[in-house]
Design an enzyme around this catalytic site. Structure first.
Site, PDB file in Angstrom:
ATOM      1  N   SER A   1       0.861  -1.176   0.000  1.00 32.44           N
ATOM      2  CA  SER A   1       0.000   0.000   0.000  1.00 32.44           C
ATOM      3  C   SER A   1       0.900   1.229   0.000  1.00 32.44           C
ATOM      4  O   SER A   1       1.762   1.366   0.872  1.00 32.44           O
ATOM      5  CB  SER A   1      -0.898  -0.019   1.241  1.00 32.44           C
ATOM      6  OG  SER A   1      -1.943   0.910   1.113  1.00 32.44           O
ATOM      7  N   GLU A   2       0.721   2.111  -0.989  1.00 35.63           N
ATOM      8  CA  GLU A   2       1.698   3.197  -1.193  1.00 35.63           C
ATOM      9  C   GLU A   2       1.813   4.130   0.007  1.00 35.63           C
ATOM     10  O   GLU A   2       2.826   4.790   0.195  1.00 35.63           O
ATOM     11  CB  GLU A   2       1.345   4.009  -2.447  1.00 35.63           C
ATOM     12  CG  GLU A   2       0.091   4.868  -2.266  1.00 35.63           C
ATOM     13  CD  GLU A   2      -0.243   5.698  -3.505  1.00 35.63           C
ATOM     14  OE1 GLU A   2       0.123   5.305  -4.603  1.00 35.63           O
ATOM     15  OE2 GLU A   2      -0.889   6.744  -3.321  1.00 35.63           O
ATOM     16  N   ASN A   3       0.747   4.186   0.843  1.00 37.98           N
ATOM     17  CA  ASN A   3       0.814   5.066   2.002  1.00 37.98           C
ATOM     18  C   ASN A   3       1.682   4.508   3.121  1.00 37.98           C
ATOM     19  O   ASN A   3       1.833   5.168   4.150  1.00 37.98           O
ATOM     20  CB  ASN A   3      -0.593   5.423   2.504  1.00 37.98           C
ATOM     21  CG  ASN A   3      -1.466   4.217   2.742  1.00 37.98           C
ATOM     22  OD1 ASN A   3      -1.365   3.204   2.049  1.00 37.98           O
ATOM     23  ND2 ASN A   3      -2.332   4.299   3.726  1.00 37.98           N
TER      24      ASN A   3
END
Lengths: 218, 218
Positions: free
Chosen positions: A45-47
């Site tokens: 997840s890029e976050n």
């Protein structure tokens, strides 16, 4: 079968045991439902984490996906900051990214982040994902609601990345792009090469044996 | 040195025209008490640097809505229609930067680096006006450092010296911006004595933190 389900089912077959995978917002998030039994992948997840899972029970503080929506963490998940997250993405540590698209062209360029004069949401992490992931799969419906093809000779919307797309999966066909060649790999059941040609603006190679998209229940 | 401050001491730290870096991804990991203090301070002409402008009533959204911001440097504005409206009306300058590039520019600004070479954005509008360099036969863009007057950070826990621990995906930009601003203000849910945080668990070392304020309602 709905177009989106056809696309998600076919994309799922590209995800192999042990892969680290980043899924874009929207259609790509449907893909894990159709993974073959026994295939374990790790979702990034890029976050800022590896080990994204479905939300089970109440939302947990600070646990949201890249859309800001509460999600779950699988056992063995790992959290990190955004610099580490994008080092994973740009550094080739993500095996596959699956993104939605507005347009793809025969050079393997993707446009999916803005429509001038209409929509300027920003690229978020999409440009880094397309630049850095080892394999870039675009999962999108073949034509717009107005019936215009999304697969062109050249994209006319601003690009997300140039010549980085490896595969395009639509409800009609699967294309691969390698060594500058745009190749028709498969057509969906009941869809002829002629129909694909009519609805595609890009020039593509038709091999002797074009496969049939297998959409069996996983 | 006492870094612990009370809420009335926060407002006077702000001034017109400041550049403010903020932590948070769609508001998760944004110090909402400090955002509220910025609103109440009524300072204007702010430049905000962070991942996204969240929603109108989340994250830094209220600062955009109140008209205190003249420029944002972010990767995404799509979830905050107010940002888009103000941009179109010419009331707000929006610099859209790919997320992985944005965090690296901040990392450079905080680590004494003159810039970073990234493949992200090559062949897109992002490359306009930038120095392009080929390294090992691959093209990169030179992306320059970003710094700010103030970094506003949200942490789960701090000791009285300022060692910080973040919660889950609320970490995101926070540890990186802690390096890149002249004044670093942290809002924490939980304040503990020095020595209570295991040194191996510290995510931001106290030396980077200037001021600590306890979340209201925490």
């Amino acid at each position: 079968m709905e177009a989106k389900e056809i696309i998600a089912r076919r994309v799922a077959q590209e995800l192999k045991e042990g892969y680290v995978v980043n899924l874009g917002i929207g259609l790509p998030t449907m893909v894990p439902r159709f993974l073959q039994k026994g295939i374990n992948i790790t979702l990034q997840s890029e976050n800022g984490f590896l080990g994204l899972g479905p939300l089970e029970g109440e939302p947990m503080p600070g646990v949201v996906n890249a859309g800001g929506v509460p999600c779950g963490l699988v056992p063995g998940a790992a959290m990190f900051d955004s610099a580490t997250s994008f080092a994973l993405i740009r550094g080739g540590h993500v095996d596959v990214t699956v993104l939605g698209g507005l347009q793809v062209d025969e050079e393997g360029s993707l446009a999916n982040w803005m429509v001038p004069g209409k929509m300027v949401p920003g690229m978020g992490g999409a440009m880094d994902l397309v630049s850095g992931a080892r394999k870039v799969i675009v999962a999108m419906e073949h034509c717009t609601k107005e019936g215009e093809t999304r697969i062109l000779e050249r994209c006319n919307l601003p690009l997300t990345a140039k010549s980085r797309v490896s595969m395009v999966v639509t409800e009609l066909a699967v294309f691969s792009i390698s060594h500058g060649e745009f190749i028709l790999l498969e057509t969906a059941p009941g869809v002829s090469v002629k129909v694909v040609r009519e609805r595609t603006g890009a020039r593509f190679v038709v091999p002797e044996n074009v496969g049939r998209m297998a959409l069996g229940i996983a | 040195m006492n870094k612990i401050v009370q809420w009335p001491e926060i407002g006077p730290m702000f001034r017109d025209g400041m550049t403010v870096m903020f932590g948070g991804f769609m508001g998760v990991g944004t110090p909402l008490g400090i955002v509220a203090a910025l609103r109440e301070s009524r300072v204007g002409q702010l430049t905000l640097i962070g991942n996204d402008t969240a929603m109108p009533d989340a994250g830094v959204g209220p600062l955009v809505a109140s008209g205190q911001v003249s420029r944002v440097i972010v990767s995404h504005i799509g979830t905050n229609p107010t940002t888009g409206k103000k941009m179109i009306a010419g009331e707000l300058d929006v610099d859209l930067v790919p997320q992985g590039t944005l965090i690296e520019r901040i990392r450079c600004g905080g680590s004494g680096l003159g810039g970073v070479l990234t493949p992200t954005g090559v062949g897109t509008v992002v490359e306009e006006g930038k120095t392009k360099m080929a390294v090992g036969g691959k093209e990169y863009l030179l992306e320059l450092p970003l710094r700010a007057d103030i970094a506003i950070i949200k942490a789960k826990r701090a000791d009285r010296a300022g060692n910080l621990v973040y919660e889950r995906a609320a970490r995101n930009f926070n540890p990186v911006i802690a390096f890149a601003a002249d004044l670093v203000i942290v809002e924490v849910d939980e304040l503990v004595e020095v020595g209570e945080i295991d040194p191996d668990m510290v995510m931001t070392p106290a030396a980077l933190v200037d001021k600590i304020v306890l979340s209201q309602g925490a």
